[in-house]
Design a protein around this motif. Structure first.
Motif, short mmCIF file in Angstrom:
data_model
loop_
_atom_site.label_atom_id
_atom_site.label_comp_id
_atom_site.label_asym_id
_atom_site.label_seq_id
_atom_site.Cartn_x
_atom_site.Cartn_y
_atom_site.Cartn_z
N VAL A 169 0.84 -1.21 0.00
CA VAL A 169 0.00 0.00 0.00
C VAL A 169 0.87 1.25 0.00
CG1 VAL A 169 -1.71 1.31 1.32
CG2 VAL A 169 -1.96 -1.17 1.06
N LEU A 170 1.96 1.25 0.76
CA LEU A 170 2.86 2.40 0.78
C LEU A 170 3.50 2.62 -0.58
CD1 LEU A 170 4.66 1.91 4.23
CD2 LEU A 170 2.80 3.49 3.67
N ASN A 171 3.91 1.55 -1.23
CA ASN A 171 4.47 1.68 -2.57
C ASN A 171 3.44 2.20 -3.55
OD1 ASN A 171 6.96 0.77 -1.70
ND2 ASN A 171 6.58 -1.35 -2.29
N LEU A 172 2.18 1.77 -3.39
CA LEU A 172 1.10 2.26 -4.24
C LEU A 172 0.92 3.77 -4.06
CD1 LEU A 172 -1.36 1.98 -6.11
CD2 LEU A 172 -2.71 1.35 -4.08
N LEU A 173 0.93 4.24 -2.82
CA LEU A 173 0.80 5.68 -2.57
C LEU A 173 1.94 6.45 -3.23
CD1 LEU A 173 -0.28 5.66 1.20
CD2 LEU A 173 -1.70 6.27 -0.76
N GLY A 174 3.15 5.90 -3.16
CA GLY A 174 4.27 6.56 -3.80
C GLY A 174 4.14 6.60 -5.31
N GLU A 175 3.67 5.51 -5.90
CA GLU A 175 3.50 5.46 -7.36
C GLU A 175 2.43 6.46 -7.81
OE1 GLU A 175 2.48 1.43 -8.01
OE2 GLU A 175 4.46 0.65 -7.43
N LEU A 176 1.33 6.53 -7.05
CA LEU A 176 0.26 7.46 -7.41
C LEU A 176 0.73 8.91 -7.26
CD1 LEU A 176 -2.80 5.69 -5.73
CD2 LEU A 176 -2.32 5.87 -8.17
N GLN A 177 1.53 9.17 -6.25
CA GLN A 177 2.05 10.53 -6.08
C GLN A 177 2.88 10.95 -7.28
OE1 GLN A 177 4.89 11.26 -2.83
NE2 GLN A 177 3.89 13.23 -2.51
N GLU A 178 3.74 10.05 -7.73
CA GLU A 178 4.60 10.37 -8.87
C GLU A 178 3.78 10.51 -10.16
OE1 GLU A 178 8.51 8.51 -11.17
OE2 GLU A 178 7.84 7.68 -9.26
#
Length: 371
Positions: free
Chosen positions: A213-222
């Motif tokens: 989930v944390l990696n998903l948040l980072g990907e969406l931010q980028e």
């Protein structure tokens, strides 16, 4: 410092301090959220107030992530809700892209919420169990009159959060906790907001799912150029997702710095205590490192201590000044490193040594304050 397996840490350019890398998208100025305490019946007279948030100043540059950390009950979630006006603002300003959200009338606020969304802590409680995922994800579009092809938009949102298109016809109870949180994230980005508040987004998930989930948040931010306020009590989570970290205690910010600076050299005694409570994977380091155990509980926000609010539990407390004078955030250490402690330099340089703080001494201090 412990790490979340599989989580990808966010990296920051090193040429500029955090506050100078881009213009703040969100500025919080003197924010207070006080809930009245009333005696007697429903309309009884006001006899006090719970000072959940009591004078907070923060700024979040566009495209960056601010992590907000502290014990349960310190006011983190209330602050997040107040930023979106989901909790009443008693005093202060919340400036989003030049507009004071705290002063907006209801209709203007409704339109503003298209640009500011929240991912809630409990995905099951925040999703309507009577609605399918398709209905949940199209509800924001209907509420704001967005003219998408709604089925296409649902498929796009599910794809963005890593769920199959078939999930649209299912209901929240048919998913795991991690999948439900992905649905909550999809709902938050449905209106293409610029600013998202994530309130304890992974606290109820297994460690391996937290990393996803944390990696998903980072990907969406980028991908979507999102700006985040991430609220958490888990210091490992905050470290991995945040460019800057603010530490909150009893309604106020006691320390703020870039993630690297804060974890390399915490300056406030409360931050040091939080850091020392996080286990280290290396047993040799764990065995010899300093541990700071806080005695007593968080004081009541309805009757916060005078002076430094941490002084009743602080192992570095110095009488008189700590007891009577509330410290202001001031610059100390690296670029942009702020701390609210009268004796931070002396503590850092070893000129003030810690003393023992017991539950009995904390109780005696609280009794003296309430007398």
């Amino acid at each position: 410092m412990s790490e979340i397996p599989g989580a990808v840490a966010q990296e920051m350019p090193e040429d500029l301090p955090p506050t100078e890398r881009s213009e703040p998208l969100v500025r919080i100025e003197g924010l207070k959220v006080h809930f009245p305490i009333r005696s007697g019946a429903l309309l009884g007279r006001r006899v006090g107030a719970v000072k959940a948030v009591d004078g907070v100043d923060l700024s979040i540059p566009a495209g960056r992530t601010l992590g907000l950390v502290g014990e349960s009950g310190c006011g983190k979630s209330t602050l997040g809700k107040a930023v979106l006006r989901l909790a009443p603002v008693t005093e202060g300003r919340v400036i989003y892209d030049g507009t004071d959200v705290a002063a907006l009338p209801r209709e203007s606020l409704r339109r503003m919420r298209q640009h500011m969304q929240m991912v809630f802590q409990d995905p099951l409680a925040s999703l309507n169990p009577r609605q399918s995922v398709e209905t949940i994800l199209t509800e924001p579009l209907r509420a704001h009159g967005i003219a998408y092809d709604r089925r296409d938009r649902v498929r796009e949102l599910l794809d963005q959060v890593g769920l199959p298109a078939s999930a649209a016809l299912k209901y929240p109870h048919e998913f795991s906790g991690g999948q439900r949180q992905r649905i909550g994230i999809a709902r938050a980005i449905a209106l293409e907001p610029r600013f998202v508040i994530a309130d304890e987004p992974v606290s109820a998930l297994d460690v391996s799912i937290q990393a996803q989930v944390l990696n998903l948040l980072g990907e969406l931010q980028e991908r979507l150029n999102l700006t985040y306020l991430v609220i958490a009590h888990d210091l490992a989570v905050v470290r991995h997702v945040s460019d800057e970290v603010a530490v909150m205690y009893l309604g106020g910010i006691v320390e703020q710095a870039s993630s690297d600076d804060l974890y390399a050299e915490p300056l406030h005694p409360y931050t040091k205590a939080l850091m020392s409570a996080v286990p280290v994977p290396d047993p040799k380091i764990e065995a010899r490192r300093e541990r700071i155990v806080l005695a007593g509980d968080l004081p009541s926000p309805s009757a916060p201590p005078p002076g430094c609010r941490f002084h009743t539990r602080c192992p570095f407390r110095q009488e008189t000044r700590c007891d009577t004078e509330r410290p202001e955030l001031r610059l100390l250490g690296g670029a942009g490193h702020l701390v609210a402690c009268h004796y931070a330099e002396d503590i850092r340089d070893g000129r003030i040594k810690p003393h023992e703080v017991t539950a009995e001494s904390v109780a005696a201090a609280e009794a003296e304050l309430s007398a």
